[in-house]
Scaffold this motif. Structure first.
Motif, short mmCIF file in Angstrom:
data_model
loop_
_atom_site.label_atom_id
_atom_site.label_comp_id
_atom_site.label_asym_id
_atom_site.label_seq_id
_atom_site.Cartn_x
_atom_site.Cartn_y
_atom_site.Cartn_z
N SER A 2 64.67 9.43 28.25
CA SER A 2 65.54 10.03 27.25
C SER A 2 65.77 9.12 26.06
N ASP A 4 68.57 8.87 22.90
CA ASP A 4 69.85 9.35 22.40
C ASP A 4 70.34 8.32 21.40
N GLU A 5 70.13 8.59 20.13
CA GLU A 5 70.46 7.63 19.07
C GLU A 5 71.37 8.30 18.04
N THR A 6 72.35 7.53 17.55
CA THR A 6 73.30 8.02 16.56
C THR A 6 73.44 6.99 15.44
N MET A 92 63.48 17.94 21.29
CA MET A 92 64.51 17.13 20.65
C MET A 92 65.64 18.00 20.14
N HIS A 93 66.76 17.34 19.92
CA HIS A 93 67.99 17.98 19.49
C HIS A 93 68.54 17.10 18.37
N ARG A 110 72.77 12.50 14.94
CA ARG A 110 72.47 12.18 16.33
C ARG A 110 71.15 12.86 16.69
N ARG A 112 68.59 13.42 19.98
CA ARG A 112 68.35 13.31 21.42
C ARG A 112 67.00 13.92 21.71
N GLU A 114 63.46 13.99 24.82
CA GLU A 114 62.78 13.57 26.05
C GLU A 114 61.36 13.17 25.68
N ALA A 127 62.68 4.95 20.48
CA ALA A 127 64.14 4.89 20.36
C ALA A 127 64.54 3.95 19.23
#
Length: 149
Positions: A2, A4-6, A92-93, A110, A112, A114, A127
């Motif tokens: 995963s 998940d970066e902001t 992705m999101h 943000r 996110r 896989e 990432a």
């Protein structure tokens, strides 16, 4: 694996200016890293841009051309744009939020996703690249909206 970066940035302009510009897909290539082209390929059920609309982006990431489609899953003008990929190299999101602050607008991105298949091995690199890219996106958004005088 995963991702998940902001990233966030205080931009010294009102949300009406920052969010309206950033949420308009026609400007994607002007401030979003790697995007060469964005096109509204499906309108929202009520017409135009909104929940259900789809934007096809052509980008370059790690030296490779990537075409992907983002469907608008949530849309609150001047506050939230939430998109999920429906076609592309990996699920992705992407969420943009904009909040008024005394000195401007707190803009946040943000991402996110896989990393599967051959992207799985590159997930740690991806990432870091995503983190750097979305940070630069926000810096470029500010630069585009506040040109030097």
């Amino acid at each position: 694996m995963s991702i998940d970066e902001t990233a966030e940035r205080l931009i010294p302009l009102p949300p009406e200016r920052v969010a309206a510009y950033a949420m308009d897909w026609r400007h994607d290539h002007e401030w979003t890293q790697g995007i060469r082209r964005a096109e509204l390929t499906r309108e929202a059920p009520g017409g135009g841009f909104g929940v259900g609309a789809e934007v096809t982006r052509t980008a370059y990431f790690l030296g490779k051309r990537i075409d992907y489609v983002l469907r608008v899953a949530g849309y609150e003008p001047l506050r939230l744009l939430d998109m999920v990929s429906v076609a592309g190299p990996m699920p992705m999101h992407v969420t943009y939020t904009f909040a008024p602050r005394q000195n401007g607008t707190l803009a946040r991105i943000r991402v996110r996703g896989e990393a599967g298949g051959h992207y799985r091995l590159a997930a740690p690199l991806m990432a870091r690249k995503v983190r750097g890219s979305i940070g630069k996106d926000l810096a470029d958004l500010e630069r585009v909206l506040t040109p030097a005088s």
